[in-house]
Design a protein around this motif. Sequence first.
Motif, PDB file in Angstrom:
ATOM      1  N   GLU A   1     -30.653  10.543   8.991  1.00  0.00           N
ATOM      2  CA  GLU A   1     -30.891  12.272   8.426  1.00  0.00           C
ATOM      3  C   GLU A   1     -31.569  12.053   7.366  1.00  0.00           C
ATOM      4  O   GLU A   1     -32.117  13.236   6.944  1.00  0.00           O
ATOM      5  N   LEU A   2     -31.598  11.009   6.550  1.00  0.00           N
ATOM      6  CA  LEU A   2     -32.333  10.810   5.228  1.00  0.00           C
ATOM      7  C   LEU A   2     -33.785  10.522   5.508  1.00  0.00           C
ATOM      8  O   LEU A   2     -34.459  10.414   4.322  1.00  0.00           O
TER       9      LEU A   2
ATOM     10  N   ARG B   1     -18.576   5.660   4.334  1.00  0.00           N
ATOM     11  CA  ARG B   1     -19.160   6.634   4.615  1.00  0.00           C
ATOM     12  C   ARG B   1     -20.090   7.414   3.876  1.00  0.00           C
ATOM     13  O   ARG B   1     -19.627   7.485   2.459  1.00  0.00           O
ATOM     14  N   VAL B   2     -20.778   8.292   4.277  1.00  0.00           N
ATOM     15  CA  VAL B   2     -21.679   9.266   3.330  1.00  0.00           C
ATOM     16  C   VAL B   2     -21.127  10.482   3.484  1.00  0.00           C
ATOM     17  O   VAL B   2     -21.218  10.981   4.687  1.00  0.00           O
ATOM     18  N   PRO B   3     -20.703  11.214   2.337  1.00  0.00           N
ATOM     19  CA  PRO B   3     -20.207  12.528   2.686  1.00  0.00           C
ATOM     20  C   PRO B   3     -21.418  13.426   3.275  1.00  0.00           C
ATOM     21  O   PRO B   3     -22.503  13.461   2.930  1.00  0.00           O
ATOM     22  N   ARG B   4     -20.903  14.536   3.987  1.00  0.00           N
ATOM     23  CA  ARG B   4     -21.894  15.523   4.371  1.00  0.00           C
ATOM     24  C   ARG B   4     -22.556  16.225   3.431  1.00  0.00           C
ATOM     25  O   ARG B   4     -23.497  16.579   3.437  1.00  0.00           O
ATOM     26  N   ASP B   5     -21.780  16.684   2.279  1.00  0.00           N
ATOM     27  CA  ASP B   5     -22.195  17.488   1.281  1.00  0.00           C
ATOM     28  C   ASP B   5     -23.089  16.502   0.289  1.00  0.00           C
ATOM     29  O   ASP B   5     -24.080  17.308  -0.168  1.00  0.00           O
ATOM     30  N   GLU B   6     -22.929  15.391   0.501  1.00  0.00           N
ATOM     31  CA  GLU B   6     -24.241  14.493  -0.306  1.00  0.00           C
ATOM     32  C   GLU B   6     -25.375  14.447   0.416  1.00  0.00           C
ATOM     33  O   GLU B   6     -26.472  14.469  -0.237  1.00  0.00           O
ATOM     34  N   ILE B   7     -25.227  14.346   1.634  1.00  0.00           N
ATOM     35  CA  ILE B   7     -26.841  14.435   2.540  1.00  0.00           C
ATOM     36  C   ILE B   7     -27.359  15.793   2.342  1.00  0.00           C
ATOM     37  O   ILE B   7     -28.642  15.842   2.191  1.00  0.00           O
TER      38      ILE B   7
ATOM     39  N   ARG C   1     -27.132  17.661  -0.275  1.00  0.00           N
ATOM     40  CA  ARG C   1     -27.410  17.758  -1.917  1.00  0.00           C
ATOM     41  C   ARG C   1     -28.847  16.899  -1.718  1.00  0.00           C
ATOM     42  O   ARG C   1     -29.868  17.260  -2.574  1.00  0.00           O
ATOM     43  N   ILE C   2     -28.778  15.627  -1.231  1.00  0.00           N
ATOM     44  CA  ILE C   2     -30.363  14.846  -1.326  1.00  0.00           C
ATOM     45  C   ILE C   2     -31.517  15.720  -0.440  1.00  0.00           C
ATOM     46  O   ILE C   2     -32.415  15.596  -1.055  1.00  0.00           O
TER      47      ILE C   2
ATOM     48  N   ASP D   1     -36.130  18.486  -4.847  1.00  0.00           N
ATOM     49  CA  ASP D   1     -37.453  18.673  -4.775  1.00  0.00           C
ATOM     50  C   ASP D   1     -37.958  17.458  -4.327  1.00  0.00           C
ATOM     51  O   ASP D   1     -37.757  16.212  -4.949  1.00  0.00           O
ATOM     52  N   GLY D   2     -38.987  17.352  -3.542  1.00  0.00           N
ATOM     53  CA  GLY D   2     -39.728  16.097  -3.118  1.00  0.00           C
ATOM     54  C   GLY D   2     -39.127  15.254  -2.049  1.00  0.00           C
ATOM     55  O   GLY D   2     -39.585  14.379  -1.835  1.00  0.00           O
ATOM     56  N   PHE D   3     -38.132  15.911  -1.484  1.00  0.00           N
ATOM     57  CA  PHE D   3     -37.590  15.078  -0.391  1.00  0.00           C
ATOM     58  C   PHE D   3     -38.253  15.122   0.672  1.00  0.00           C
ATOM     59  O   PHE D   3     -38.938  16.213   1.361  1.00  0.00           O
ATOM     60  N   PRO D   4     -38.650  14.057   1.628  1.00  0.00           N
ATOM     61  CA  PRO D   4     -38.047  12.632   1.375  1.00  0.00           C
ATOM     62  C   PRO D   4     -38.684  11.705   0.600  1.00  0.00           C
ATOM     63  O   PRO D   4     -38.258  10.481   0.406  1.00  0.00           O
TER      64      PRO D   4
END
Length: 323
Positions: free
Chosen positions: A33-34, A62-68, A70-71, A75-78
């Motif tokens: 997803e990232l 695990r990686v929280p859904r809200d962390e994903i 947020r990232i 700006d500038g993702f990915p």
Amino acid sequence: MSGNTLTHNVAEARERTGATRSASVTRHRAARELGLRRGDLDLAVQLGRVRTVPDDGGGGRRVPRDEIDRIRAADGFPDVLRAAVRAVGTREGAALMDVTTARFTRLARLGLLVPVKFYLNRYRAVVWLYLAEELRRFRADERNTALLKGRTPEGLRDQLRDGLDLRPRNWRGRHLGFLLRQTDDPWARAAAVASLLDAAEISDVVTDPYERSHLRRFRPALATHGSPGSPAAQLAAEIATAADPDEVDWLRSDLAAALDTARRHRPAPRPVTRVSPHPPGPESLPRGTAEPVPREAEDAVPPAAEQPGRLSSLLGRLWRRDS
């Protein structure tokens, strides 16, 4: 504890586990997803750029859904995230800094460039990797211009001639920081420090065998390099183990302090010693109380009660024989 209470506690634990899993994803899923490779995501977690939470089901962090979310909203993702975790080897790093590979290697051996990870190639040679972002910052710092363009100072050249190579030690220091950043548990933090010491040093600091056993439960796994026991695995274990006397002393001191904190937080578990009560002796019985008789003796016929009958029968047979 009643059956209803036990059932209620199990149901609550399952509910918490389900809530954690529904609000988070596995690292493989988070990497997709990232837009990162799995190794890049692991590096992002180590660098503190991606937050993780423990899995109550015991399946790893695990990686929280809200962390994903947020990232992805940043700006500038990915591209910004990918640039932050980009790791390069000696040749590419030298090109980024506009120096020769020989100079780049000298700077790394002197400890001026710190590797972020390593791997062993098919020839079992160690390949060190560095964060591209850090190399660019080093090159842009005017204080480093002489190191990049000028002649290496005589004192540093002497150290290089004597075989100085701080790359393994600097990697261990950085790796320890990664491990400590990922846990707040005192025993896990102590185990992280212990993971950089050999078994003899650990036994010397942690003299209690139950505490050593408890530390092993939290020992972080080393990245796989070849099959267990292979030359590649042995070389990787050697890199991950402190060797310099001052480094060993520093880690021993840190381990002793971390262990003291862990003991105060939660003592290491020990086997329960069951003491069977001794049967009371005659002197311990109240006055006038008969000594208890074992059940198997209550139904037994006393040997003395059998003797007269046996003797009479034998004499009768002898009398009849003589008459």
